[in-house]
Design a protein around this motif. Structure first.
Motif, short mmCIF file in Angstrom:
data_model
loop_
_atom_site.label_atom_id
_atom_site.label_comp_id
_atom_site.label_asym_id
_atom_site.label_seq_id
_atom_site.Cartn_x
_atom_site.Cartn_y
_atom_site.Cartn_z
N LEU A 95 44.19 47.36 37.36
CA LEU A 95 44.70 47.48 38.72
C LEU A 95 43.57 48.00 39.60
CD1 LEU A 95 47.58 47.00 39.71
CD2 LEU A 95 48.01 49.44 39.50
N CYS A 96 43.65 47.64 40.89
CA CYS A 96 42.54 47.91 41.80
C CYS A 96 42.10 49.37 41.90
CB CYS A 96 42.94 47.38 43.17
SG CYS A 96 41.79 47.73 44.44
N ALA A 97 43.00 50.22 42.38
CA ALA A 97 42.60 51.62 42.62
C ALA A 97 42.23 52.33 41.32
CB ALA A 97 43.71 52.35 43.38
N VAL B 277 48.11 54.72 39.53
CA VAL B 277 48.77 53.57 40.19
C VAL B 277 48.22 53.42 41.61
CG1 VAL B 277 50.91 53.84 38.87
CG2 VAL B 277 50.67 55.03 41.04
N ASN B 278 48.42 52.22 42.16
CA ASN B 278 48.06 51.98 43.57
C ASN B 278 49.18 52.53 44.41
OD1 ASN B 278 45.89 50.33 43.00
ND2 ASN B 278 47.00 48.42 43.34
N ASN B 279 49.03 53.67 44.98
CA ASN B 279 50.13 54.18 45.77
C ASN B 279 49.62 55.25 46.71
OD1 ASN B 279 52.57 55.42 46.67
ND2 ASN B 279 53.57 54.47 44.91
N PHE C 261 50.13 34.56 37.94
CA PHE C 261 48.98 35.06 38.69
C PHE C 261 49.05 36.58 38.51
CE2 PHE C 261 52.48 35.32 41.60
CZ PHE C 261 52.23 36.39 42.44
N ASP C 262 48.26 37.35 39.22
CA ASP C 262 48.19 38.82 39.06
C ASP C 262 47.56 39.24 37.72
OD1 ASP C 262 48.95 40.92 41.14
OD2 ASP C 262 49.52 41.91 39.28
N LYS C 263 47.77 40.51 37.35
CA LYS C 263 46.98 41.13 36.27
C LYS C 263 47.86 42.10 35.46
CE LYS C 263 46.17 43.25 40.46
NZ LYS C 263 45.89 42.74 41.78
N ARG C 264 47.46 43.38 35.26
CA ARG C 264 48.28 44.47 34.73
C ARG C 264 48.44 44.50 33.22
NH1 ARG C 264 51.07 46.40 39.41
NH2 ARG C 264 50.40 45.06 41.11
N PHE C 265 48.80 43.36 32.59
CA PHE C 265 49.04 43.33 31.15
C PHE C 265 47.76 43.58 30.35
CE2 PHE C 265 52.88 41.01 32.37
CZ PHE C 265 53.82 41.58 31.50
N PRO D 40 54.76 46.30 42.13
CA PRO D 40 55.35 45.13 42.77
C PRO D 40 55.63 43.96 41.82
CG PRO D 40 53.00 45.16 43.15
CD PRO D 40 53.31 46.33 42.26
N HIS D 41 55.25 44.06 40.55
CA HIS D 41 55.41 42.86 39.72
C HIS D 41 56.19 43.11 38.42
CE1 HIS D 41 53.14 40.16 42.27
NE2 HIS D 41 52.18 41.07 42.38
N HIS D 42 56.86 44.25 38.38
CA HIS D 42 57.77 44.54 37.28
C HIS D 42 57.13 44.37 35.90
CE1 HIS D 42 61.75 44.89 35.35
NE2 HIS D 42 62.02 45.55 36.47
#
Ligand code: SGN
Ligand code: CA
Length: 522
Positions: free
Chosen positions: A74-76, A95-97, A350-354, A434-436
């Motif tokens: 994740l970015c941050a 987390v990004n928050n 799309f996206d990332k996280r896993f 945002p992507h559960h």
């Protein structure tokens, strides 16, 4: 007396000039950090999706890392790890928050370089919910995610200024401006934080339609049904369902909305609109449904994503040319990486996280003519905790004991066996928005990957990366996996201890206790 003062003068002069020489010979550090750039789209990694001559040039003239990993995809969190050389639980940014800002007063490598007379700067996307403060001599950053067109930047006086043009060009311009004006008596460390290729993908006007004549092959697991993988089944990041027609694919867009289009100049908007109106019309005429709709979305996704990456690669070329022209190339380590990997339709996403390969791994290439032989390929597992120790070592600055990474410099010594980590430890937290994607932690060794999901549901996954590189078969429950699981859990426990991840430790202890009292369950 006179003799003594001449001697003293001579001594001081020699001392100062030796110091100046040392300063001058210390390497410059230039890090180009993109956002969400998939290695699957980079030529140096074997991709044929689009040409990336400039990223490939760094790899060709330096090193390509085929197993570069992140601690938390994740970015941050990734930027916080780059700065601190520590996992998220240690640097505090999980987390990004907005409620989880980065504590910039903690130890960051650029402040240590600054103390040793490096000129330091961060220009572009920062996204750490704070400002860089005194961690750099100079900074100019995007507010939050920033905008592709006519972006605003926050300056050191907390002043926000809008600049007309396309983000990637502007970030390059600001970076070269700083390099031109920097204090040349010092070596420099500059981090260029790119916005590309973050969602939603808005290419530069000159790149609109650059890949429209191509039909991209669907990844063979695009229609993954996620059997045996509960978290993968439960996510909200598919091209087919999560992508929003107007926001992501620019069909039937309201160009009068403020946000990303409202800020365009009428001239920019006219070119942009003319291009996407045609696509919109085609979309409306076809009434795509089911797989045809999913595949249409995938083609549009790829075309826009790659067109956005086109400007990124071109601008990297501009930066490399600048280093050549100014004679800086020889004494500058150039690092190109993304903050994490990204899915280009694999598993339908799309996206990332896993912790699966496409998002755990990130592209990484480096050039440093003084220490890296052209064409080097590094297969050893590196992790983004290694950046800070590497840069400090390069600069001859002692690496603080609490940094959790290792300098990768010894990996560049040909023929030399270096003691290196065997496993990569990972821990992802952000849930549900945002992507559960369920929180999880795990370990990857040279052959296997063991993941523990928690939060959404508690369960294990095990993959044989040699037999199943696309991670489609969770073999945790196979009887033949039991010995492997034992070994992997031992290794996981050791990593958790090593990196002092108490949250994961507690979860693991709870699981072990639960198995003891319910031997038929895991
Ligand atoms: C936004 C995006 C998400 C993305 C996160 C994190 N949605 O929320 O798709 O995962 O950023 O990205 S969007 O509707 O705003 O495009 S990160 O790179 O900053 O971690
Ligand atoms: Ca990112």
């Amino acid at each position: 007396m006179k003799k003594l003062s001449v001697f003293l003068l001579l001594y001081c002069f020699t001392f100062l000039s030796v110091q100046a020489q040392q300063q001058a010979s210390r390497p410059n550090i230039l890090v180009i950090l993109s956002d969400d750039h998939a290695y699957q789209s980079i030529g140096a990694y074997g991709s044929t999706l689009m040409p990336t001559p400039n990223i490939d040039r760094i790899a060709r003239e330096g090193a390509l890392f085929t197993n570069a990993n992140v601690t938390n995809s994740l970015c941050a969190p990734s930027r916080a790890t780059l700065l601190t050389g520590k996992y998220s639980h240690e640097n505090g940014l999980k987390v990004n928050n907005i409620s989880n800002p980065f504590n910039v007063d903690q130890q960051v490598f650029t402040r240590l370089l600054k103390q040793q007379q490096y000129a330091t700067a961060w220009i572009g996307k920062w996204h750490l919910q704070t400002l860089p403060g005194n961690a750099f001599d100079y900074w100019k950053v995007l507010p939050d995610q920033g905008q592709y067109y006519n972006p605003a930047f926050i300056g050191m006086q907390n002043d926000t200024m809008r600049t007309e043009g396309y983000i990637t060009d502007i970030i390059t311009k600001f970076s070269l401006d700083w390099l031109n004006k920097r204090d040349t008596s010092k070596p420099f460390c500059l981090v260029i934080g790119e916005k590309a290729t973050h969602r939603s993908w808005l290419p530069d006007l000159q790149d609109l339609g650059a890949y429209d004549d191509k039909t991209f092959p669907l990844p063979d697991n695009f229609y993954d049904t996620y059997e045996g993988r509960l978290a993968a089944k439960d996510q909200d990041m598919t091209v087919a369902k999560t992508m929003v027609n107007s926001f992501d694919l620019k069909v039937d867009v309201n160009y009068n909305e403020p946000g990303m289009y409202g800020r365009m100049t009428p001239a920019q908007k006219a070119v942009f609109k003319a291009y996407y109106d045609k696509i919109s019309k085609d979309f409306d005429n076809h009434h795509y449904e089911g797989r045809a709709l999913a595949e249409w979305k995938y083609q549009r996704y790829m075309k826009d994503y790659l067109a956005t990456a086109r400007s990124l690669d071109r601008n990297i070329g501009v930066i490399l040319d600048y280093l050549d022209k100014t004679g800086l190339a020889q004494n500058t380590i150039v690092v190109y990486a993304s903050d994490q990997g990204f899915y280009l339709g694999e598993h339908g996403w799309f996206d990332k996280r896993f912790m699966y390969e496409e998002s755990l791994r990130t592209p990484l290439v480096m050039r440093y003519p003084k220490a890296i032989k052209p064409g080097t390929v590094i297969k050893s597992p590196v992790v983004n905790i290694d950046f800070a120790p590497t840069f400090l070592s390069l600069a001859g600055v002692p690496v603080p004991a609490d940094m959790q990474g290792q300098s990768i410099l010894p990996l560049f010594k040909p023929g030399k066996q270096t003691a290196w980590r065997k496993g990569v430890y990972y821990h992802y937290y952000e849930f549900p928005e945002p992507h559960h994607v369920s929180p999880h932690f795990g370990i990857k060794t040279d052959r296997y990957k063991l993941i523990r999901f928690y939060g959404l549901a508690d369960f294990w996954e095990l993959y044989d990366l040699q037999k199943d590189p696309k991670e489609m078969h969770n073999i945790y429950n196979a009887s033949s996996s039991q010995q492997i699981i034992k070994n992997m859990k031992r290794e996981l426990k050791a990593q958790i201890e090593l990196y002092k991840d108490n949250e994961a430790k507690e979860i693991l202890e709870r699981v072990i206790k639960h198995i003891r009292t319910n031997p038929d369950r895991s």
